[in-house]
Design an enzyme around this catalytic site. Structure first.
Site, short mmCIF file in Angstrom:
data_model
loop_
_atom_site.label_atom_id
_atom_site.label_comp_id
_atom_site.label_asym_id
_atom_site.label_seq_id
_atom_site.Cartn_x
_atom_site.Cartn_y
_atom_site.Cartn_z
N ASP A 10 -29.21 -5.52 7.83
CA ASP A 10 -28.65 -6.80 7.40
C ASP A 10 -29.66 -7.63 6.62
O ASP A 10 -30.79 -7.85 7.08
CB ASP A 10 -28.18 -7.62 8.61
CG ASP A 10 -26.99 -6.99 9.32
OD1 ASP A 10 -26.14 -6.40 8.65
OD2 ASP A 10 -26.93 -7.12 10.56
N ASP A 44 -34.83 -2.37 7.64
CA ASP A 44 -33.81 -3.08 8.40
C ASP A 44 -32.52 -2.97 7.58
O ASP A 44 -32.55 -2.59 6.41
CB ASP A 44 -34.25 -4.54 8.55
CG ASP A 44 -33.21 -5.40 9.22
OD1 ASP A 44 -32.71 -5.03 10.29
OD2 ASP A 44 -32.88 -6.47 8.65
#
Length: 166
Positions: A12, A10
């Protein structure tokens, strides 16, 4: 000892910090200044300290990498990946607002790999829970990617054929 064939990250709060917010809450235009990346409001986007060494390890071990991000601003996320100089590291990138299940269906199709041959790192438990049901080894990242967490996951995967959900 078995190693994953694809490691998926991922963005963020996993690979980078956007001054304590999500990349889709930033204000473009973005700029690179003195090896650092900022938005219009001078909020810095930075990779967590261990990320470069983690990506280097994957490259040295010839492990393919991918990004799976459900951002509402995919163009911004892609621009930040480019400005941070890491675009070339990733064989696949699923960056768009959708469920992570859709991201992983696309990754499975584009890579030709089984979900069981993948490890996924994400900061949100809802994503960890969702993706783990597919058979992907899913690791919760509580404070940004660290080398310790990464290598612990790889050791568990090698020992067990998979790493349990964390």
């Amino acid at each position: 000892m078995r190693q994953p064939e694809l490691i998926v990250f991922d963005l963020d709060f996993t690979l980078w910090d956007c001054d304590g917010t999500w990349c889709d809450c930033l204000s473009p235009p973005f700029r690179r200044q003195n090896e650092r990346v900022f938005d219009r409001a001078s909020r810095q986007v930075r990779l967590y300290d261990d990320v470069t060494s983690i990506l280097d390890h994957c490259d040295k071990q010839c492990i393919k990498m991918a990004i799976a991000s459900r951002t509402e601003q995919p163009a911004w996320a892609r621009e930040l990946v480019e400005l941070l100089g890491i675009t070339h590291r990733f064989a696949f990138a699923e960056i768009y607002p959708s469920s992570k299940r859709k991201h992983f269906a696309a990754l499975k199709a584009s890579s030709g790999l089984r979900h069981e041959d993948m490890i996924f790192f994400d900061d949100e438990m809802r994503n960890i829970n969702e993706v783990s049901t597919l058979g992907v080894t899913s690791i919760h990242v509580s404070n940004g990617m660290t080398a310790n967490l990464f290598h612990k996951a790889l050791r568990a995967f090698a020992k067990n054929g998979h790493a349990s959900r964390h």
